[in-house]
Design an enzyme around this catalytic site. Sequence first.
Site, PDB file in Angstrom:
ATOM      1  N   ASP A 141       0.864  -1.187   0.000  1.00 40.55           N
ATOM      2  CA  ASP A 141       0.000   0.000   0.000  1.00 40.55           C
ATOM      3  C   ASP A 141       0.900   1.237   0.000  1.00 40.55           C
ATOM      4  OD1 ASP A 141      -2.355   1.603   0.338  1.00 40.55           O
ATOM      5  OD2 ASP A 141      -1.906   1.775   2.476  1.00 40.55           O
ATOM      6  N   SER A 142       0.269   2.378  -0.203  1.00 40.68           N
ATOM      7  CA  SER A 142       1.013   3.637  -0.131  1.00 40.68           C
ATOM      8  C   SER A 142       1.482   3.930   1.304  1.00 40.68           C
ATOM      9  CB  SER A 142       0.111   4.772  -0.598  1.00 40.68           C
ATOM     10  OG  SER A 142      -1.091   4.766   0.151  1.00 40.68           O
ATOM     11  N   TYR A 171      -0.632   8.326  -2.294  1.00 42.48           N
ATOM     12  CA  TYR A 171      -0.629   8.032  -3.724  1.00 42.48           C
ATOM     13  C   TYR A 171      -1.795   8.744  -4.442  1.00 42.48           C
ATOM     14  CZ  TYR A 171       2.765   4.071  -3.627  1.00 42.48           C
ATOM     15  OH  TYR A 171       3.879   3.279  -3.524  1.00 42.48           O
ATOM     16  N   CYS A 200      -3.719  -1.078  -2.039  1.00 39.52           N
ATOM     17  CA  CYS A 200      -4.051   0.326  -2.301  1.00 39.52           C
ATOM     18  C   CYS A 200      -4.981   0.436  -3.516  1.00 39.52           C
ATOM     19  CB  CYS A 200      -2.753   1.072  -2.576  1.00 39.52           C
ATOM     20  SG  CYS A 200      -2.964   2.795  -2.965  1.00 39.52           S
ATOM     21  N   GLU A 231      -6.751   8.942   9.282  1.00 39.16           N
ATOM     22  CA  GLU A 231      -5.392   8.700   9.768  1.00 39.16           C
ATOM     23  C   GLU A 231      -5.086   9.507  11.026  1.00 39.16           C
ATOM     24  OE1 GLU A 231      -1.614   8.812   7.079  1.00 39.16           O
ATOM     25  OE2 GLU A 231      -3.179   7.555   6.240  1.00 39.16           O
ATOM     26  N   CYS A 281     -11.219   2.703  -0.959  1.00 40.41           N
ATOM     27  CA  CYS A 281      -9.995   3.246  -0.350  1.00 40.41           C
ATOM     28  C   CYS A 281      -9.674   2.417   0.891  1.00 40.41           C
ATOM     29  CB  CYS A 281     -10.205   4.708   0.033  1.00 40.41           C
ATOM     30  SG  CYS A 281      -8.767   5.459   0.824  1.00 40.41           S
ATOM     31  N   HIS A 312      -8.644   3.182   3.722  1.00 42.84           N
ATOM     32  CA  HIS A 312      -9.000   3.732   5.042  1.00 42.84           C
ATOM     33  C   HIS A 312     -10.500   3.626   5.386  1.00 42.84           C
ATOM     34  CE1 HIS A 312      -5.129   5.449   4.209  1.00 42.84           C
ATOM     35  NE2 HIS A 312      -5.124   6.231   5.274  1.00 42.84           N
TER      36      HIS A 312
HETATM   37  N1  DGL Z   1      -4.092   3.788   0.036  1.00 41.78           N
HETATM   38  C1  DGL Z   1      -4.755   4.801  -0.744  1.00 41.78           C
HETATM   39  C2  DGL Z   1      -5.932   4.160  -1.500  1.00 41.78           C
HETATM   40  O1  DGL Z   1      -6.472   3.165  -1.087  1.00 41.78           O
HETATM   41  C3  DGL Z   1      -5.253   5.949   0.126  1.00 41.78           C
HETATM   42  C4  DGL Z   1      -4.143   6.816   0.685  1.00 41.78           C
HETATM   43  C5  DGL Z   1      -3.298   7.481  -0.391  1.00 41.78           C
HETATM   44  O2  DGL Z   1      -3.779   8.394  -1.091  1.00 41.78           O
HETATM   45  O3  DGL Z   1      -2.169   7.053  -0.546  1.00 41.78           O
HETATM   46  O4  DGL Z   1      -6.311   4.656  -2.533  1.00 41.78           O
END
Ligand code: DGL
Length: 274
Positions: A17-18, A49, A80, A161, A193, A195
Site C-alpha cells: 500500500d502507499s 498516492y 491500495c 489517519e 480506499c 482507510h
Molecule cells: N491507500 C490509498 C488508497 O487506497 C489511500 C491513501 C493514499 O492516497 O495514498 O487509494
Amino acid sequence: MQRIQPMKDNRPIGIFDSGIGGLTVAHAIHQALPNESLIYFGDTAHLPYGDKSADSIKYYSMRISQFLLQKKCKALVIACNTASAMAFETVKDFVGKQALVINVIDPVVAEVLSKKKLEHIGVIGTKGTIKSDIYAKKIKQGNPALHVSSLATPLLAPMIEEGFFNNKISRTVIDSYLSRPKLKKIDLLILACTHYPLIKKEIESIYHKEVDVINSAETVAMALKNQLKRKKMLADTKKPSHQFYVSDFTTSFEKTTALFFGSRIHLEEAAIWK
Ligand code: DGL
C-alpha cells in the site's frame, strides 16, 4: 491405499500500500487466512498516492513488487485502491509467473455484478482512483444497464489517519460528501480506499442502512482465499510469522498501525528508496 496429500505452499503473501491504511486489507486477510505468513510493505516515503501521477505509481509499485518477490512471496496483493487502479496491469506484467497478483478492484466489481436488483452504484475514493474511472468502466463492461456515480473524497483518508472518525467532525465531513446530489439515489456504495472500512458504520447510519456499503478489505480477503484454494496454494503453517515494512519509519506511523490493524504492530524500515 495411499492417500493423496493436498498440495500446500507455505511461502508468504505480500501485501502493499502507499502507507499503513492497507493494514485494513492485511487484517482482513489475516482473519480469513490465519495459517498464512504475511509480508506487508507501506510506502510511507511516498504517501499519499491519491494525488500522484500514474507513471510514478507504476514505478513505485514495480519496485515494491521486486522487494516482495525477493522475499519469496507466492502472491502479491495490491491493497491500495489508487495503485490497483493505475498499476495493476504493469505489476502483473512485471511479476509474470513468479507470483499471483490480486488487486482490490476486480473482486469488488465481481461482488457488485453478482447482486440482483441494483440500479445505481456509488463509488468514493482518492482523486487518482476516481479520475481513472476504473470502477464505472469495469461495472459497465459486466452490466451496461447499471448507472455508476463516482466522487473523489480526498479529505477522508487524512481525516481517518489523524483519528477523526466516529465523532462530530467526521460525521460533518462524511455527510457533506455523501449529500452531494450524485450520491443521493444510490442502492450500493463502494468504499474504494484502504482507510474507509473505519467509517463504514458512520456511512451506513447516514444512509439509514438503506444503502448496501461494500467493504473491499473483506471482499478481497475472500477472493484471495478462493484463488489460493483453487490453485492449491494455501499454507498450513501452524505458527505463521508476519513482517511489516515501511519505506520511511516514524514512531507516529507505528502508533497509527493500531487504528488499521486492530492492534499495534512493530514496523521495520526497508529503505528501498534511500
Ligand atoms: N491507500 C490509498 C488508497 O487506497 C489511500 C491513501 C493514499 O492516497 O495514498 O487509494
